[in-house]
Design an enzyme around this catalytic site. Structure first.
Site, short mmCIF file in Angstrom:
data_model
loop_
_atom_site.label_atom_id
_atom_site.label_comp_id
_atom_site.label_asym_id
_atom_site.label_seq_id
_atom_site.Cartn_x
_atom_site.Cartn_y
_atom_site.Cartn_z
N ASP A 74 0.85 -1.19 0.00
CA ASP A 74 0.00 0.00 0.00
C ASP A 74 0.88 1.24 0.00
O ASP A 74 2.03 1.20 0.45
CB ASP A 74 -0.94 0.04 1.20
N GLY A 75 0.35 2.30 -0.54
CA GLY A 75 1.05 3.58 -0.56
C GLY A 75 0.11 4.67 -0.08
O GLY A 75 -1.11 4.52 -0.12
N GLU A 102 2.35 3.77 -4.24
CA GLU A 102 1.73 2.47 -4.56
C GLU A 102 2.67 1.64 -5.43
O GLU A 102 2.89 0.45 -5.17
CB GLU A 102 0.39 2.67 -5.28
N ASP A 141 -4.22 -2.62 -3.53
CA ASP A 141 -5.49 -1.92 -3.71
C ASP A 141 -5.36 -0.80 -4.75
O ASP A 141 -6.25 0.02 -4.89
CB ASP A 141 -6.01 -1.38 -2.38
N HIS A 144 -9.21 -0.41 2.34
CA HIS A 144 -10.00 -0.07 3.54
C HIS A 144 -11.24 -0.95 3.62
O HIS A 144 -12.35 -0.47 3.88
CB HIS A 144 -10.35 1.41 3.54
N ASP A 202 -1.39 -0.25 4.99
CA ASP A 202 -1.85 1.13 5.07
C ASP A 202 -1.31 1.80 6.32
O ASP A 202 -0.83 2.93 6.27
CB ASP A 202 -3.38 1.19 5.04
#
Length: 159
Positions: free
Chosen positions: A10-11, A50, A73, A123, A133
């Site tokens: 995740d970024g 990301e 994501d 999320h 995250d």
């Protein structure tokens, strides 16, 4: 393909652009063994983080030819690879595309392994994605953030 390693990524970037970071979890398939990685940057974008998360995860693999599943994501990253857009961009030297420095770095490491991608909704209570995250946000708030040189020094508008 039976995967040997799972890479969760995740970024994040507050302000986008702004302070940012990435989080990565590498997990050996079929085990509870995993490692976490993260880094924060003083000025960057969400898409750069990301993509950098995926790159760093792949660069951490020690054995060429590893069968890996990247779980992200980021539609930006997953679609670019799964829909083969990045290979077309490469043929045109990434003309008019953002983040060419990272895409070039990605393709170099991507080609050393057997990589599949899986997009997941962010999320959405996916434990590893939620942890990535947390790592990305935490990394973006660290003191002495790294410099995303290509982004900060860009005058062409390519980033």
């Amino acid at each position: 393909m039976q995967h040997e390693v799972f890479i969760y990524t995740d970024g994040a970037a507050k302000g986008n652009p702004g302070k940012g970071g990435y989080g990565v979890i590498l997990q050996q398939a079929g085990t509870n063994y995993y490692k976490e990685f993260y880094e924060g940057f003083r000025h960057t974008t969400n898409n750069r983080m990301e993509l950098l998360a995926v790159i760093v995860g792949l660069e951490k693999l020690k054995n060429p030819g590893t069968k890996v599943l990247v779980v992200s994501d980021s539609k930006y990253v997953v679609d670019a690879v799964e829909k083969k857009w990045v290979f077309g961009w490469e043929k045109t030297s990434f003309k008019g595309k953002k983040n060419p420095d990272l895409w070039i770095r990605f393709l170099k490491i991507y080609r050393k392994h057997q990589v599949d991608f899986k997009w997941i909704k962010g999320h959405n209570a996916h434990p590893q994605n939620e942890r990535c995250d947390e790592l990305a946000v935490m990394a973006s708030q660290l003191p002495n953030l790294s410099v995303d040189l290509n982004y900060e020094n860009d005058t062409s508008g390519m980033f």
